[in-house]
Design an enzyme around this catalytic site. Sequence first.
Site, PDB file in Angstrom:
ATOM      1  N   LYS A 178       0.998  -1.320  -0.149  1.00  0.00           N
ATOM      2  CA  LYS A 178      -0.069   0.028   0.249  1.00  0.00           C
ATOM      3  C   LYS A 178       0.836   1.402   0.114  1.00  0.00           C
ATOM      4  O   LYS A 178       1.376   1.591   1.096  1.00  0.00           O
ATOM      5  CB  LYS A 178      -1.005  -0.015   1.326  1.00  0.00           C
ATOM      6  CG  LYS A 178      -2.035   1.176   0.881  1.00  0.00           C
ATOM      7  CD  LYS A 178      -2.573   1.716   2.194  1.00  0.00           C
ATOM      8  CE  LYS A 178      -1.738   2.755   2.952  1.00  0.00           C
ATOM      9  NZ  LYS A 178      -1.335   4.102   2.336  1.00  0.00           N
ATOM     10  N   GLY A 230       6.822   4.543   8.530  1.00  0.00           N
ATOM     11  CA  GLY A 230       6.024   5.776   8.843  1.00  0.00           C
ATOM     12  C   GLY A 230       6.241   6.271   9.800  1.00  0.00           C
ATOM     13  O   GLY A 230       7.187   6.214  10.704  1.00  0.00           O
ATOM     14  N   ALA A 234       1.251   6.368  13.722  1.00  0.00           N
ATOM     15  CA  ALA A 234       0.636   5.370  13.001  1.00  0.00           C
ATOM     16  C   ALA A 234       1.256   4.152  13.310  1.00  0.00           C
ATOM     17  O   ALA A 234       0.358   2.971  13.474  1.00  0.00           O
ATOM     18  CB  ALA A 234       0.757   5.541  11.431  1.00  0.00           C
ATOM     19  N   GLY A 235       2.666   3.933  13.679  1.00  0.00           N
ATOM     20  CA  GLY A 235       3.016   2.763  14.063  1.00  0.00           C
ATOM     21  C   GLY A 235       2.569   2.140  15.486  1.00  0.00           C
ATOM     22  O   GLY A 235       2.377   0.921  15.285  1.00  0.00           O
ATOM     23  N   GLU A 252       9.445   0.447  11.140  1.00  0.00           N
ATOM     24  CA  GLU A 252      10.441   1.400  11.155  1.00  0.00           C
ATOM     25  C   GLU A 252       9.882   2.870  11.004  1.00  0.00           C
ATOM     26  O   GLU A 252       9.007   3.313  10.388  1.00  0.00           O
ATOM     27  CB  GLU A 252      10.938   1.493   9.744  1.00  0.00           C
ATOM     28  CG  GLU A 252      11.603  -0.083   9.458  1.00  0.00           C
ATOM     29  CD  GLU A 252      12.812  -0.417  10.107  1.00  0.00           C
ATOM     30  OE1 GLU A 252      13.307   0.411  10.945  1.00  0.00           O
ATOM     31  OE2 GLU A 252      13.233  -1.418   9.902  1.00  0.00           O
ATOM     32  N   CYS A 286      14.218   9.790   7.631  1.00  0.00           N
ATOM     33  CA  CYS A 286      13.862   9.500   9.189  1.00  0.00           C
ATOM     34  C   CYS A 286      15.166   9.440   9.939  1.00  0.00           C
ATOM     35  O   CYS A 286      15.337   9.598  11.147  1.00  0.00           O
ATOM     36  CB  CYS A 286      13.250   8.093   9.052  1.00  0.00           C
ATOM     37  SG  CYS A 286      14.042   6.986   8.077  1.00  0.00           S
ATOM     38  N   GLU A 385      10.285  15.246  15.984  1.00  0.00           N
ATOM     39  CA  GLU A 385      10.603  14.981  14.583  1.00  0.00           C
ATOM     40  C   GLU A 385      10.022  16.315  13.804  1.00  0.00           C
ATOM     41  O   GLU A 385       8.749  16.066  13.932  1.00  0.00           O
ATOM     42  CB  GLU A 385      10.368  13.634  13.984  1.00  0.00           C
ATOM     43  CG  GLU A 385      10.954  13.356  12.768  1.00  0.00           C
ATOM     44  CD  GLU A 385      10.455  11.984  12.142  1.00  0.00           C
ATOM     45  OE1 GLU A 385       9.221  11.692  12.333  1.00  0.00           O
ATOM     46  OE2 GLU A 385      11.502  11.503  11.593  1.00  0.00           O
TER      47      GLU A 385
END
Length: 480
Positions: A178, A230, A234-235, A252, A286, A385
């Site tokens: 996706k 991401g 969301a993780g 990740e 990242c 971040e």
Amino acid sequence: MTGHDRLYIGGEWVAPAGTGTLTVVSPSTEEVLGAVPEGTEADVDRAVDAARTAFDDPQGWSTWTPQARAEVLERFAVALDASAAATAQAVSSQNGMPIRIAQALESVFPALLLRYYGTLVANRGTEERRDAMFGGTTIVRREPVGVVAAIVPWNFPQALAFVKIAPALAAGCTVVVKPAPETVLDSWVMAEAAQAAGLPPGVLSIVPAGREVGAHLVAHPGVDKVAFTGSSAAGRAIAETCGRLLRPVTLELGGKSAAIVLDDADLTAHSEALFGATLLNNGQTCFLGTRVLAPRSRYAEIVEQVSALASGLVIGDALDPATQIGPLVSARQRDRVETYIAKGLADGARVTAGGGRPADRDRGFFVSPTVFADVDNNHTIAQEEIFGPVLAVIPYTDTDDAVRIANDSDYGLGGSVWSSDPERATAVARRVRTGSIGINSYVNDPVSPFGGVKASGLGREMGPEGLAGYEVLTSIYAAP
Ligand code: NAD
């Protein structure tokens, strides 16, 4: 403008189940680049069914010899090589990545990873015999984990897809990808290469869609493993779903890494490497060391050097080969970065480069590379971040203090140490709690594990360790 009206599912170009479209806008020009069908839950169901059928086929992909799979991966790599220019162009125009970076990384990593993992499995047995402690023999078998859901962000859409696809396919898994809605056009290049390579039906399907459809894929009963790159937010949501389902997951996530400048470092000798380690891809990477830790004894000088680096970068359209800093991926991302710049100023930090939009750009989502001095590690701009070209230079007193500050973060993904004495730098690197760290540079190494600690994630990608994430081990105990 690029237009597509079909989705690559089950090895075919099929009509989408829904009527929605995803429109991609150029962050450099704000012009519409193209539109593709928006995948729906029904498309995910179809893709997972195809992946399930392909995986469960008693003569299918998962039962092939590793050598036979490696041959197909090589054909896939050849097809991707042939479309390398199209890949770079698609990525760069969609997410603002300077074209030279897209050519060096996004065009190269997919084929490189397919060949690396194909060779790795082809040269290795799937079974190992061990003398059992209580007599007899144990056969330890490596089996593919099953149907993989690969959920990918927009910042390195090809490299981050293939760090999942390549080991998964090599292991014998089937995959549903996706892509992020911001970067969908490059996934057509991927699909066309998969088809040209003759991947068996259902081995790879692609459903471009947003997060709700992504969540449906993560929770789908036909999926055996989730691989996600991401945001940490969301993780966490994905990890909760996978925890409830006891479904293996690799995460990740974000980072806020430290670039530790030791008191003997000569930054001017490493300016290109420093750029790569702190500002690559407009700061939308990242692993970047966005907290630059500088010794108090040389603080003013290092602030000046980092500021000169940032101010000297060429800002421009991502497709211009001279561009070093392109736009941020979207107006939303630019606004987010500007909010952080305002927060840095409100907290009393001092802007020494950039600080806002470049004056000569009246279109596109640009923010000038920005450097803050007088930053305390507790400031928001040092803890959260930003995902844009914003660096915080933080003073430290001695090496212990530098290590303490580097480790005083919710994250632990990348980082770097800068010194004229690589041994000394390596000794400092060993003390940083992070998944990977560079000495006088930071360049991902595909044969070594990559991943995070703390809020930067779970599990590892790349290297043989990345392959292990797509395998399950079975022990067959043979009686003496
Ligand atoms: P994001 O988390 O919003 O989205 C990433 C992908 O996940 C997209 O495809 C999105 O549609 C999907 N998604 C979002 N929420 C989901 C959910 N609940 N269920 C299923 N799918 C969902 O992140 P982003 O803003 O697109 O990407 C930037 C973030 O990615 C940054 O935080 C960055 O640090 C991180 N990142 C990490 C790495 C790494 O290897 N550690 C690499 C690149 C980017």
